[in-house]
Write a protein that holds these residues in place. Structure first.
Motif, PDB file in Angstrom:
ATOM      1  N   ILE A   1      52.915 -81.975-136.952  1.00 44.84           N
ATOM      2  CA  ILE A   1      54.141 -81.196-137.108  1.00 44.84           C
ATOM      3  C   ILE A   1      53.794 -79.730-137.360  1.00 44.84           C
ATOM      4  CG2 ILE A   1      56.253 -80.907-138.474  1.00 44.84           C
ATOM      5  CD1 ILE A   1      56.076 -83.874-139.154  1.00 44.84           C
ATOM      6  N   ASN A   2      54.386 -78.843-136.551  1.00 36.52           N
ATOM      7  CA  ASN A   2      54.237 -77.403-136.745  1.00 36.52           C
ATOM      8  C   ASN A   2      52.763 -76.983-136.796  1.00 36.52           C
ATOM      9  OD1 ASN A   2      55.388 -74.870-136.953  1.00 36.52           O
ATOM     10  ND2 ASN A   2      55.509 -74.924-139.172  1.00 36.52           N
TER      11      ASN A   2
ATOM     12  N   ARG B   1      52.676 -71.959-141.282  1.00 35.82           N
ATOM     13  CA  ARG B   1      52.417 -70.526-141.225  1.00 35.82           C
ATOM     14  C   ARG B   1      52.806 -69.844-142.527  1.00 35.82           C
ATOM     15  NH1 ARG B   1      56.074 -69.155-137.888  1.00 35.82           N
ATOM     16  NH2 ARG B   1      57.251 -67.606-139.043  1.00 35.82           N
ATOM     17  N   GLY B   2      53.592 -70.553-143.354  1.00 31.50           N
ATOM     18  CA  GLY B   2      54.063 -69.967-144.599  1.00 31.50           C
ATOM     19  C   GLY B   2      52.984 -69.870-145.652  1.00 31.50           C
TER      20      GLY B   2
ATOM     21  N   TRP C   1      48.102 -74.536-144.576  1.00 34.89           N
ATOM     22  CA  TRP C   1      46.686 -74.591-144.208  1.00 34.89           C
ATOM     23  C   TRP C   1      46.297 -73.429-143.303  1.00 34.89           C
ATOM     24  CZ3 TRP C   1      43.958 -77.323-147.270  1.00 34.89           C
ATOM     25  CH2 TRP C   1      44.426 -78.523-147.805  1.00 34.89           C
ATOM     26  N   ALA C   2      47.162 -73.060-142.377  1.00 29.10           N
ATOM     27  CA  ALA C   2      46.865 -71.930-141.499  1.00 29.10           C
ATOM     28  C   ALA C   2      46.773 -70.632-142.304  1.00 29.10           C
ATOM     29  CB  ALA C   2      47.934 -71.816-140.412  1.00 29.10           C
ATOM     30  N   TYR C   3      47.689 -70.465-143.246  1.00 25.84           N
ATOM     31  CA  TYR C   3      47.703 -69.264-144.092  1.00 25.84           C
ATOM     32  C   TYR C   3      46.387 -69.159-144.869  1.00 25.84           C
ATOM     33  CZ  TYR C   3      49.510 -65.848-147.485  1.00 25.84           C
ATOM     34  OH  TYR C   3      49.710 -64.734-148.268  1.00 25.84           O
TER      35      TYR C   3
ATOM     36  N   ASP D   1      54.059 -75.356-147.477  1.00 25.08           N
ATOM     37  CA  ASP D   1      55.513 -75.341-147.544  1.00 25.08           C
ATOM     38  C   ASP D   1      56.040 -74.786-146.234  1.00 25.08           C
ATOM     39  OD1 ASP D   1      58.141 -75.276-148.133  1.00 25.08           O
ATOM     40  OD2 ASP D   1      58.013 -73.833-149.787  1.00 25.08           O
ATOM     41  N   GLU D   2      56.559 -75.679-145.367  1.00 26.41           N
ATOM     42  CA  GLU D   2      56.996 -75.250-144.047  1.00 26.41           C
ATOM     43  C   GLU D   2      58.272 -74.427-144.104  1.00 26.41           C
ATOM     44  OE1 GLU D   2      54.984 -75.617-141.702  1.00 26.41           O
ATOM     45  OE2 GLU D   2      53.686 -76.749-143.017  1.00 26.41           O
TER      46      GLU D   2
END
Length: 567
Positions: free
Chosen positions: A118-119, A133-134, A138-140, A66-67
């Motif tokens: 994107i992002n 990042r939220g 995937w990064a989180y 969720d961006e």
């Protein structure tokens, strides 16, 4: 014993509790703020904490990234920052976990999970790319699962610590930005025309910016030599890396091909690389897409065809048209040739058709970006030991095609050529390959040429007022490197299967290399130029005599007035 510095979200909760118990407020000496990487941050005298606190477990449900959480956490951080701007909270406890050896920004900026561009964030511990990042992104998830805490937004160039989500600003991170997005000043651009001073990688390996290897992903050596050729032509190089170039500014919406080519140029000349090589993967992916699969990284191809395609495509992408100087491509390479055409009439007194001045001669003036030169037919010479002797021909002999007198037959017509305008940089293509449905032949004739002072005044009309404008010095030389026979079968037939042809190609590979002239050494008092031989990742300083060896296919000549100015 004092507790380790806490992340901003946790610190914010403590501040709320501190209204009841002041002892819960962490103390830290305040420092003067400084602007680093575009963000305000204060240095802290608190020790760096290397052990990571316990990470909250995430839900096992398959939630999509969720961006919108990024914006919410950014607002939360800004509110926290405003409340604590005078408290000097230590926010860079995880920077010692960064592994610069794992960082490689030469690949496409795609999330390794969602394949979205994107992002996208880069994990500065393992080097992988993930989206968002939220919470739930995937990064989180990667930050929580692998305990990899420091991240870089590849678009905004901001650093974060995840999963907490707060900004990090520290001068020690500047070197990463210089690798991700190298930037140059006007003074640095001027110095590039001379031989740059050696730089050093993370492993203390020395390299000269601009004269480094380009990775061969599989069979893209024919693409690599053209990239080296173009990125060592001063006006093209400066155009691509100059931050003041209008066509590269975001408001002018450069195409993805132009943007990636500019990035590749800035990295090739970067004096702050972590490794003494770069990969063209990101740019060649776009080349494959724009050419509809004609130029691939996995199949050997023709560098002349790629050179023709890339300069014409860049010309169009940069807003060029048929007018002179409508793009940097035309300003650098465009010349003009005059072609006289007449129908063939056989005269009894002549063994070959000739131009008849008494009949109509059609004359046209045509622009060109490079000149094609024909080699004489290969003679079958052998020495006393019955070994074949490789023929040789001087460059002036094949340039005579443009003297306005040499006649060439093209079917039912005769043609004569002469140059009407000389370009600043003259590209010559020496045609070695002929091919039909059955046989492919390569002419192994060696072309002899000087490195400096080639005078083309006898091929141009009207002649320049100053002889300096008709003399050229060699800048780069692309040669073929192969053990293949000069004649081979192109089709299939009895005893010639596709498998056998593939096996022959693997046993006798066709590879390409380039020789490039470097500028004058800043520490030398001599005017001699240094030459480099580059073949994929292999880069060697060579003597000028080596340049004459090999089967030359493409050459770039720099007009003498420009060469003198650069020296």
């Amino acid at each position: 014993m004092s507790s380790p510095p806490t992340s901003p979200p946790a610190a914010k909760r403590q501040r709320l509790e501190a209204s009841l118990d002041p002892a819960l407020v962490p103390s830290s000496p305040s420092t003067s703020a400084q602007q680093i990487n575009g963000h305000t941050n204060g240095e802290s005298s608190a020790p760096v904490v290397t052990s990571a606190p316990t990470i909250p477990a995430t839900s096992t449900s398959a939630t999509q990234p969720d961006e919108s959480d990024d914006d919410e956490e950014e607002e939360e951080y800004q509110a926290f920052k405003h409340d604590h701007e005078d408290e000097g909270i230590h926010r860079d406890m995880y920077l010692d976990t960064i592994s610069r050896q794992n960082l490689d920004f030469d690949f496409e900026r795609l999330c390794s999970k969602s394949l979205s561009n994107i992002n996208v964030y880069a994990c500065l511990v393992c080097g992988k790319y993930f989206q968002g990042r939220g919470r739930g992104s995937w990064a989180y998830r990667h930050a929580v699962g692998e305990n990899h805490r420091v991240w870089l937004n590849l678009t905004t160039e901001k650093f974060y610590v995840l999963p907490e989500g707060y900004l990090v600003s520290d001068p020690s991170l500047n070197d990463i930005i210089h690798v991700l997005n190298p930037r140059y000043t006007s003074k640095e651009l001027i110095k590039l025309s001379k031989l740059p001073e050696p730089s050093f990688t993370l492993s203390s390996q020395s390299y000269i910016p601009g004269y480094i290897g380009i990775n061969n992903i599989k069979k893209n050596d024919y693409l690599n030599v053209v990239l080296q050729l173009l990125l060592h032509i001063p006006p093209i190089r400066n155009f691509l890396i100059d931050p003041k170039t209008p066509e590269l500014k975001e408001e002018n919406r450069p195409t993805e091909l132009v943007r990636r080519f500019s990035t590749l140029a800035r990295r090739l000349w970067n004096p702050r690389l972590f490794k003494s090589q770069i990969s063209p993967h990101e740019f060649l992916q776009e080349v494959n897409k724009r050419s509809n699969g004609k130029f691939k990284m996995t199949e050997q191809g023709d560098p002349v065809e790629f050179l023709s395609w890339i300069i014409n495509t860049l010309h169009r992408d940069l807003g060029g048209n048929k007018k002179k100087h409508s793009s940097i491509i035309y300003s650098t390479f465009q010349g003009k040739v005059q072609i006289q055409t007449q129908q063939v009439i056989i005269h009894k007194e002549y063994s070959r058709p000739v131009f008849d001045i008494g009949r109509d001669i059609q004359t046209i003036s045509s622009p060109f970006l490079f000149l094609a030169l024909d080699l004489p037919a290969t003679p079958l010479f052998t020495d006393v030991n019955e070994k074949k002797i490789i023929p040789q021909v001087p460059l002036s002999t094949i340039l005579a095609k443009f003297d306005g007198k040499t006649i060439q037959e093209f079917g039912p017509t005769l043609k004569r050529h002469h140059l009407a305008m000389l370009p600043p940089y003259l590209i010559l293509h020496i045609k070695r390959f002929t091919k039909n449905n059955f046989v492919s032949e390569r002419n192994p004739t060696i072309v002899n040429f000087p490195l400096r002072g080639v005078d083309v005044s006898e091929y141009v009309d009207p002649k320049p007022t100053d002889p300096m404008y008709s003399q050229y010095d060699l800048l780069s030389n692309v040669t073929l490197d192969t053990t293949k026979a000069s004649t081979e079968t192109t089709g299939t037939g009895p005893g010639i299967t596709a498998k056998k042809k593939k096996q022959n190609e693997e046993e006798n590979p066709l590879t390409w290399k380039i020789h490039v002239r470097a500028g004058q050494n800043n520490n030398a008092n001599t005017t001699d130029k240094q030459w480099f031989e580059m073949q994929d990742l292999r880069v060697e300083s060579v003597t000028p005599e080596i340049v004459f060896l090999g089967e030359t296919v493409i050459q770039v000549w720099e007009r003498r007035d420009l060469s003198t100015t650069r020296s």
